[in-house]
Motif scaffolding. Structure first.
Motif, short mmCIF file in Angstrom:
data_model
loop_
_atom_site.label_atom_id
_atom_site.label_comp_id
_atom_site.label_asym_id
_atom_site.label_seq_id
_atom_site.Cartn_x
_atom_site.Cartn_y
_atom_site.Cartn_z
N SER A 197 51.65 -98.51 -35.29
CA SER A 197 52.10 -99.56 -34.37
C SER A 197 51.10 -99.83 -33.26
O SER A 197 51.23 -100.79 -32.51
CB SER A 197 53.44 -99.17 -33.74
OG SER A 197 53.28 -98.02 -32.91
N GLY A 198 50.07 -98.98 -33.14
CA GLY A 198 49.11 -99.13 -32.05
C GLY A 198 49.53 -98.45 -30.77
O GLY A 198 48.73 -98.31 -29.85
N THR A 199 50.80 -98.05 -30.66
CA THR A 199 51.28 -97.35 -29.47
C THR A 199 51.92 -96.03 -29.90
O THR A 199 52.41 -95.89 -31.03
CB THR A 199 52.32 -98.18 -28.70
OG1 THR A 199 53.46 -98.40 -29.54
CG2 THR A 199 51.73 -99.51 -28.28
N ALA A 200 51.92 -95.05 -29.00
CA ALA A 200 52.50 -93.74 -29.30
C ALA A 200 52.61 -92.96 -28.00
O ALA A 200 51.98 -93.30 -26.99
CB ALA A 200 51.65 -92.98 -30.31
N TRP A 201 53.41 -91.91 -28.06
CA TRP A 201 53.46 -90.95 -26.95
C TRP A 201 52.43 -89.85 -27.24
O TRP A 201 52.46 -89.22 -28.29
CB TRP A 201 54.85 -90.35 -26.81
CG TRP A 201 55.82 -91.34 -26.23
CD1 TRP A 201 56.60 -92.24 -26.89
CD2 TRP A 201 56.08 -91.53 -24.83
NE1 TRP A 201 57.33 -92.99 -26.01
CE2 TRP A 201 57.04 -92.58 -24.73
CE3 TRP A 201 55.62 -90.93 -23.66
CZ2 TRP A 201 57.52 -93.03 -23.51
CZ3 TRP A 201 56.10 -91.37 -22.45
CH2 TRP A 201 57.03 -92.41 -22.37
N TRP A 202 51.51 -89.66 -26.30
CA TRP A 202 50.41 -88.70 -26.43
C TRP A 202 50.84 -87.43 -25.70
O TRP A 202 51.02 -87.43 -24.48
CB TRP A 202 49.16 -89.31 -25.81
CG TRP A 202 47.93 -88.48 -25.77
CD1 TRP A 202 47.71 -87.33 -25.07
CD2 TRP A 202 46.68 -88.76 -26.43
NE1 TRP A 202 46.44 -86.87 -25.24
CE2 TRP A 202 45.78 -87.73 -26.08
CE3 TRP A 202 46.25 -89.78 -27.27
CZ2 TRP A 202 44.46 -87.69 -26.54
CZ3 TRP A 202 44.94 -89.75 -27.73
CH2 TRP A 202 44.06 -88.73 -27.37
N THR A 209 53.58 -89.18 -31.03
CA THR A 209 54.95 -89.39 -31.51
C THR A 209 55.37 -90.85 -31.36
O THR A 209 54.93 -91.55 -30.46
CB THR A 209 55.95 -88.49 -30.78
OG1 THR A 209 56.06 -88.90 -29.41
CG2 THR A 209 55.51 -87.04 -30.84
N GLU A 210 56.27 -91.26 -32.27
CA GLU A 210 56.74 -92.65 -32.26
C GLU A 210 57.77 -92.88 -31.17
O GLU A 210 57.86 -93.98 -30.62
CB GLU A 210 57.34 -92.98 -33.62
CG GLU A 210 56.36 -92.87 -34.77
CD GLU A 210 57.04 -92.95 -36.13
OE1 GLU A 210 58.29 -93.10 -36.15
OE2 GLU A 210 56.34 -92.85 -37.16
N ARG A 211 58.57 -91.86 -30.85
CA ARG A 211 59.63 -92.00 -29.86
C ARG A 211 59.34 -91.16 -28.63
O ARG A 211 58.62 -90.16 -28.70
CB ARG A 211 60.98 -91.61 -30.47
CG ARG A 211 61.37 -92.47 -31.65
CD ARG A 211 62.79 -92.18 -32.14
NE ARG A 211 62.95 -90.82 -32.59
CZ ARG A 211 62.61 -90.37 -33.80
NH1 ARG A 211 62.06 -91.20 -34.68
NH2 ARG A 211 62.82 -89.11 -34.14
N MET A 212 59.93 -91.55 -27.52
CA MET A 212 59.73 -90.86 -26.26
C MET A 212 60.34 -89.46 -26.31
O MET A 212 61.48 -89.29 -26.74
CB MET A 212 60.35 -91.66 -25.11
CG MET A 212 60.16 -91.00 -23.76
SD MET A 212 60.86 -92.00 -22.42
CE MET A 212 62.61 -91.81 -22.77
N PRO A 213 59.61 -88.44 -25.91
CA PRO A 213 60.18 -87.09 -25.87
C PRO A 213 61.37 -87.03 -24.91
O PRO A 213 61.32 -87.59 -23.82
CB PRO A 213 59.03 -86.23 -25.37
CG PRO A 213 57.80 -87.04 -25.64
CD PRO A 213 58.20 -88.47 -25.51
#
Length: 479
Positions: free
Chosen positions: A77-82, A9-13
């Motif tokens: 973006s190279g970053t994400a929430w896994w 996900t792009e944003r923090m849960p």
């Protein structure tokens, strides 16, 4: 089909999105936490787990999603929430429940789901009908990653293109060993494992590969296996020997190569000691860049930091600290680093593996200079460099690969003192060793060949036998 589903996900849960995801099975399911709150489970009416969801992980290292899941999974973006969800393999509907949870997270927070065609992802807006779904009772000692627990083994079923050493598997390995069991990871024949997972596979822990011809075999040795008294064990033929699976013996030529650099350094346990310098130096000299990220499991989600690594090791001391370190996507590289306290001081055991494709030359000419810096600055004890034909992407297949051939060996100053300086400097090898470090306390680097044939093994055997013997080098030896 895999039972693991991952939302990137792009944003923090937040609380609202997690709650919406947990309601994927409607209001009849129960929620519980295990592992001191690190894992949330969706359970049936009897409290038995259907889906286990690990705490969200901020993936800050570009290329890690692509390395573990495939290039299509890499976030823009190279970053994400896994956010990883594991379905109970004994319940067919559990996989759809895990997929629906992940799809809801991606819908609310932006992002994607892996695998993209996972059951349950088609309509994230509507909850799954879970009426009548029940799970088998979970043994009290089982971890969320464990599919079956016996007196002898913890069995984990996996079906992913590349199976990493996730925190799930790391915790299952720890728990199984503490309970005197072996962890046995069962996969189809098309799966590969990461070098990090391969590094912890040691009896009684096994990689068990399903095969239509022989049933099951060991993915690292090829030994045909059978199920006996609650565990997979080596099979025996009429002569008492363990046969090797035909699928494992399928040696496939490749133009790819891997350079494997293994070394140990020893430091005095001083208050201002900062760990990781030897690994960072090796990475810089061999790739031109420092490591990109690290973690205690895969994915390696934290940007490389020697200070953070040191803080973790000191926090865990005197227990050992094991970490995985990764590089940038353009140069496949992965290292395992183990820090431990011994009577000699603080030791760092490193195995760094780098991948090269056709037309890419492993930088063997850099190895003596690397060994010199490790002796001079980082207390090198020993170093072994090997080269082999194997995949550039570093994935470990369940079949035979050519053994790595030694190309270089080094001794640090303390080891040279123990062997005897004159003895270490004059060996039976045709090429004289390269002196390393200060003249007063030197180390030595010994070239063993170019890695193209087995002569490297013969040279290493000759050298190590000579160094251990303490005898005189034969006449005409290099000096």
């Amino acid at each position: 089909m895999t039972k693991d589903v991952i939302a990137l996900t792009e944003r923090m849960p937040d609380t609202a999105s997690m709650l919406a995801g947990l309601l994927a099975g409607g209001p009849d399911l129960h929620v519980q936490t295990v592992g001191e709150g690190a894992v949330v489970q969706l359970c049936d009416a009897e409290g038995r787990p259907l889906v286990s969801i690990e705490a969200p992980l901020l993936l800050q290292v570009p290329g890690e999603a692509a390395r573990l899941l495939g290039p299509e999974a890499e976030p823009p973006s190279g970053t994400a929430w896994w956010i990883e969800a594991r379905a109970a393999t004994s319940v067919p509907a559990a996989e759809a429940l895990a997929g629906l949870f992940a799809a809801r997270m991606a819908m609310m927070l932006g992002g994607s789901v892996w695998p993209p065609d996972a059951p349950g992802t088609e309509d994230p807006a509507h909850p799954l009908d879970t009426s009548g779904i029940t799970a088998v009772p979970a043994p009290a000692a089982a971890q969320p990653a464990v599919d079956m627990l016996t007196e002898r083994a913890a069995i984990v079923l996996q079906d992913r293109p590349l199976i990493p050493l996730t925190s799930w598997l790391s915790e299952a390995l720890r728990a199984s060993l503490e309970s005197d069991r072996g962890l046995q990871i069962v996969t189809p024949g098309h799966c590969r494992i990461s070098p990090a997972l391969r590094s912890v596979l040691d009896a009684p822990t096994r990689w068990v590969v399903q095969d239509e011809r022989c049933g099951y075999y060991d993915g690292t040795s090829g030994a045909v296996l059978r199920w006996e008294d609650g565990a997979f064990v080596p099979d025996r033929d009429e002569s008492g020997e363990t046969p090797v699976a035909e699928a494992f013996a399928d040696l496939r030529p490749t133009d790819d190569r891997q350079l494997i650099v293994s070394f140990r350094t020893v430091h005095a346990p001083e208050a201002d000691l900062v760990l990781g310098g030897a690994l960072e130096t090796a990475w810089q000299k061999l790739t031109g860049t420092p490591p990109a990220g690290w973690s205690t499991a895969e994915p390696a989600n934290v940007p490389w930091s020697r200070r953070q690594l040191t803080d973790l090791a000191y926090e865990r001391a005197p227990r050992p600290t094991w970490t995985v370190v990764v590089g940038t996507p353009d140069r496949p590289a992965l290292a395992t680093l183990r820090v431990l306290r011994t009577p000699r001081g603080v030791e760092e055991d490193v195995t760094l593996t780098l991948g090269y494709g056709p037309g890419e030359e492993p930088p063997l000419e850099v190895l003596p200079a690397l060994a010199d810096e490790l002796v001079t600055r980082y207390g090198l004890s020993t170093l072994v460099c090997r080269l082999r034909e194997a995949g550039r992407d570093l994935g470990v297949p369940p079949r035979l690969e050519k053994l790595p051939v030694p190309v270089g060996f080094a001794l640090g100053a303390e080891e040279v003192r123990e062997v005897g300086r004159a003895h270490a400097a004059r060996t039976p090898l045709p090429q004289a060793p390269v002196r390393l470090g200060p003249a007063a306390r030197p180390g030595y680097y010994y070239a063993l060949g170019d890695g193209q044939d087995v002569q490297g093994w013969e040279a290493l055997q000759t050298l190590t036998h000579y160094l251990r013997s303490g005898g005189e080098a034969p006449a005409g030896a290099a000096g």
